[in-house]
Design a protein around this motif. Structure first.
Motif: not given
Length: 143
Positions: A106, A108-109, A111
């Motif tokens: 991901d 944005d994170h 992960w």
């Protein structure tokens, strides 16, 4: 090194953004994906092992029966890497199904996510349950 197995429904790991082959990296940490079964093989850096061999366990509940399978029974028939995703198409004869497993990070994170799509053979259908088995070094456990 002693290992314990931890079962969880979903496992998300902090990762970086570069990937090559069946390997994802974040700084000095490497995550290897198994080209034989399509599972997360291990996570480590130069000095420590964080995760050793993750295997999912499956239960397919049909009207007539319960099919119980393991990710270690999956056989990769195709692997594809594009646009930040590594996708394994696998066959599991115990479940009488094809599984498509996609791994991506991901943006944005940071992960790691894993998605499993199940395509059972004709005439097989029902509720699919997943459980992730994650082996971690024993020094991670206290008490």
């Amino acid at each position: 090194m002693l290992l314990k197995t931890v079962s969880t429904f979903v496992a998300c790991l902090m990762l970086g953004y570069s990937s090559f082959g069946a390997e994802l990296t974040s700084g000095d940490v490497r995550y290897w994906l198994n080209p034989e079964h399509g599972n997360l093989r291990k996570a480590s850096n130069d000095s420590a092992l964080f995760i050793r061999e993750c295997f999912d366990h499956y239960r397919l509940l049909t009207v007539d029966e319960e099919l119980v399978g393991k990710e270690s029974e999956d056989r990769v028939v195709e692997m594809e890497q594009k646009e930040g995703r590594i996708t394994f198409t696998c066959r599991n004869e115990t479940l009488r199904a094809t599984l498509v497993k996609a791994y991506w990070i991901d943006p944005d994170h940071g992960w790691l996510f894993k998605r499993i799509d199940v395509d059972p053979d004709p005439g097989i259908g029902g509720l699919m349950l997943f459980e992730s088995g994650i082996e971690v070094p024993s020094e991670w456990w206290t008490g």
